[in-house]
Design an enzyme around this catalytic site. Sequence first.
Site, PDB file in Angstrom:
ATOM      1  N   TYR A  91       0.873  -1.174   0.000  1.00 36.82           N
ATOM      2  CA  TYR A  91       0.000   0.000   0.000  1.00 36.82           C
ATOM      3  C   TYR A  91       0.911   1.226   0.000  1.00 36.82           C
ATOM      4  O   TYR A  91       2.068   1.156  -0.403  1.00 36.82           O
ATOM      5  CB  TYR A  91      -0.901  -0.134   1.252  1.00 36.82           C
ATOM      6  CG  TYR A  91      -1.859   0.976   1.527  1.00 36.82           C
ATOM      7  CD1 TYR A  91      -2.865   1.313   0.626  1.00 36.82           C
ATOM      8  CD2 TYR A  91      -1.791   1.680   2.739  1.00 36.82           C
ATOM      9  CE1 TYR A  91      -3.756   2.340   0.918  1.00 36.82           C
ATOM     10  CE2 TYR A  91      -2.687   2.694   3.029  1.00 36.82           C
ATOM     11  CZ  TYR A  91      -3.666   3.027   2.118  1.00 36.82           C
ATOM     12  OH  TYR A  91      -4.536   4.026   2.403  1.00 36.82           O
ATOM     13  N   LYS A 164      -5.690  -1.060  -1.852  1.00 34.28           N
ATOM     14  CA  LYS A 164      -6.705  -0.795  -0.826  1.00 34.28           C
ATOM     15  C   LYS A 164      -7.396  -2.106  -0.441  1.00 34.28           C
ATOM     16  O   LYS A 164      -7.680  -2.352   0.724  1.00 34.28           O
ATOM     17  CB  LYS A 164      -7.740   0.214  -1.341  1.00 34.28           C
ATOM     18  CG  LYS A 164      -7.191   1.628  -1.520  1.00 34.28           C
ATOM     19  CD  LYS A 164      -7.472   2.549  -0.335  1.00 34.28           C
ATOM     20  CE  LYS A 164      -6.681   3.837  -0.448  1.00 34.28           C
ATOM     21  NZ  LYS A 164      -6.786   4.728   0.711  1.00 34.28           N
TER      22      LYS A 164
HETATM   23  O1  LIG Z   1      -3.970   6.119  -0.172  1.00 31.60           O
HETATM   24  C1  LIG Z   1      -3.615   6.661   0.890  1.00 31.60           C
HETATM   25  O2  LIG Z   1      -2.540   6.411   1.442  1.00 31.60           O
HETATM   26  C2  LIG Z   1      -4.561   7.560   1.627  1.00 31.60           C
HETATM   27  C3  LIG Z   1      -5.458   8.345   0.791  1.00 31.60           C
HETATM   28  O3  LIG Z   1      -6.527   7.614   0.287  1.00 31.60           O
HETATM   29  C4  LIG Z   1      -4.772   9.171  -0.256  1.00 31.60           C
HETATM   30  O4  LIG Z   1      -5.362   9.355  -1.329  1.00 31.60           O
HETATM   31  O5  LIG Z   1      -3.686   9.680   0.027  1.00 31.60           O
HETATM   32 MN   LIG Z   2      -7.065   8.077  -1.707  1.00 36.06          MN
END
Ligand SMILES: O=C(O)C[C@H](O)C(=O)O
Ligand SMILES: [Mn+2]
Length: 541
Positions: A91, A164
């Site tokens: 992520y 996600k």
């Molecule tokens: O994706 C992430 O780390 C958090 C958030 O949804 C973002 O767009 O920054």
């Molecule tokens: Mn985001």
Amino acid sequence: MNNAQAILKNPFINKGTAFSLAERQQLNLIGALPTAVQTIEEQAKQAYGQFQSKEQPLEKRIFLMNLFNTNRTLFYYLMGQHIVEFMPIVYDPVVAESIEQYNELFMQSQEAAFISIDDPDNVEASLKNAASGRDIRLVVVTDAEGILGMGDWGVNGVDIAIGKLMVYTAAAGVDPAQVLPVSIDAGTNNQKLLDDPLYLGNRHQRIYGKRYYELIDKFVAAVEKLFPESLLHFEDFGRSNAANILEKYQDKILTFNDDIQGTGIVVLAGVLGALNISHEKITDQKFLTFGAGTAGVGIAQQLMDELMRQGLSAAEARQHFYLVDKQGLLFEDTPDLTPGQKLFARSRSEFAASETLTDLAAAVKAVQPTVMIGTSTQPGAFTEAIIKEMAAHAKRPVIFPLSNPTRLAEAKAEDLIKWTAGRALVATGIPAADVEYNGVVYQIGQANNALMYPGVGFGAIAAAGKVINGETLSAASHALGGIVDATLPGAAVLPPVAKIQEFSQTIAEVVAQSIIEQGLSKEHLTDAKAAVAKAKWVPKY
Ligand SMILES: O=C(O)C[C@H](O)C(=O)O
Ligand SMILES: [Mn+2]
Ligand SMILES: NC(=O)c1ccc[n+]([C@@H]2O[C@H](COP(=O)([O-])OP(=O)(O)OC[C@H]3O[C@@H](n4cnc5c(N)ncnc54)[C@H](O)[C@@H]3O)[C@@H](O)[C@H]2O)c1
């Protein structure tokens, strides 16, 4: 008769060397694997050794994605053991690198659905083909116009939907066979991609307006038809579309926007955590949001909702907010305000020299905020001078630089602690190491929507929710209270990612309870805990 290769190549059922002799016999796998039969623990050990042998974060990610593509049970078993180490790899922030290099690195589609604005007649077929008969309960869709703070990444953005979803399963226990990542390819305004001979998406400018919204309508209708029990999670849509889409569907189907609502509730949870440490009241705070886009406005809305739940009228609550964007402090007569910004625009008569409040430094000086949130995509915007000015008027300034990925953060946690002599209550968007200052070790909370959305989404699916409303979101924000010991010096404002599986479970139960209590479940459920326990998937053979 079973086809050995089809089984070994299906990540949802493949166990690799862990297929028992009986299974090998029954499934015609004899001879298609080396003879030793391993336990999942042995497989995990071997895989972790390989993971550790990779030096670069992107290599680590590629290795993990290979494992994910081969054997999903083993992947999640291993991720469960190393969640703090794996989260930043699968992520944010390493997912950002994989998005930037999607074309170069492409090997396979990872069961994602690709919807093309140039082929609207095949929206339903595309979803059906990608799902291939699986019982989909969770769809994460992106059109990638606003990937993190990196702008438009076209079809490459599909990796954020995949990432996600990996967090959903690892944190909350969503069945990985029941999820579908979706890319809506409406074109891209990223010239680098349009010029790249390897680019894999539609090679034209992004389509807006009627044609775009017709495609979204068609997509939502197809999701509802094919997967009527699913939750539809919107991610990283552009500023001009995200709020419109949420507005249109939030009362009709089980959906939410992660950048608006997920971010709103994690920031509220962080602010509540900070006030638990400082023993201040939320109704005494002045909130300044720097970068009043999708996330910044969503955060202000969630905080305002909390002030109203504490008894303030809408007009009173609104007085606590100051939004700063490219134009400076936003006033009622500022040109080009978005509908969301308009709600929070201030009156010029409140300030002696409102025409001078055209940047953050001037706004901070005039407003004297006690809480400052960064969602501006402007690296280093929270300068030492600005932070010192803020800290001169706040005993425990609450400062959350949230822009992602790492290189875009408005400030580093370590600097914020130093510049305020340890008084700042800090949370960052990506993981931050502990900060040692004057003999105290400060733990830095991660105010990333990943702390909230897995529990929220999983709870909503488990409770067969009809919608996710403000009441439920508020309940989720409050669910994190009490996990951190606020009396310890240097305590974090949010619980650590190391506990994400525990608190995602708590959030899911609170969310399911809220849905059941409000009569918003499609089924006749009475026991939220039982519903969550029943829906939970665990990685074991
Ligand atoms: O994706 C992430 O780390 C958090 C958030 O949804 C973002 O767009 O920054
Ligand atoms: Mn985001
Ligand atoms: N930590 C989290 O959980 C989380 C969640 C969502 C978004 N974010 C981050 O927040 C940032 C913004 O995301 P978004 O979805 O709201 O994007 P967005 O494009 O909707 O909003 C960004 C806003 O910043 C403004 N901006 C740009 N340059 C500016 C400047 N120089 N001064 C002041 N404002 C400026 C833009 O005009 C826009 O209104 C991204 O970096 C994203 O990664 C973090």
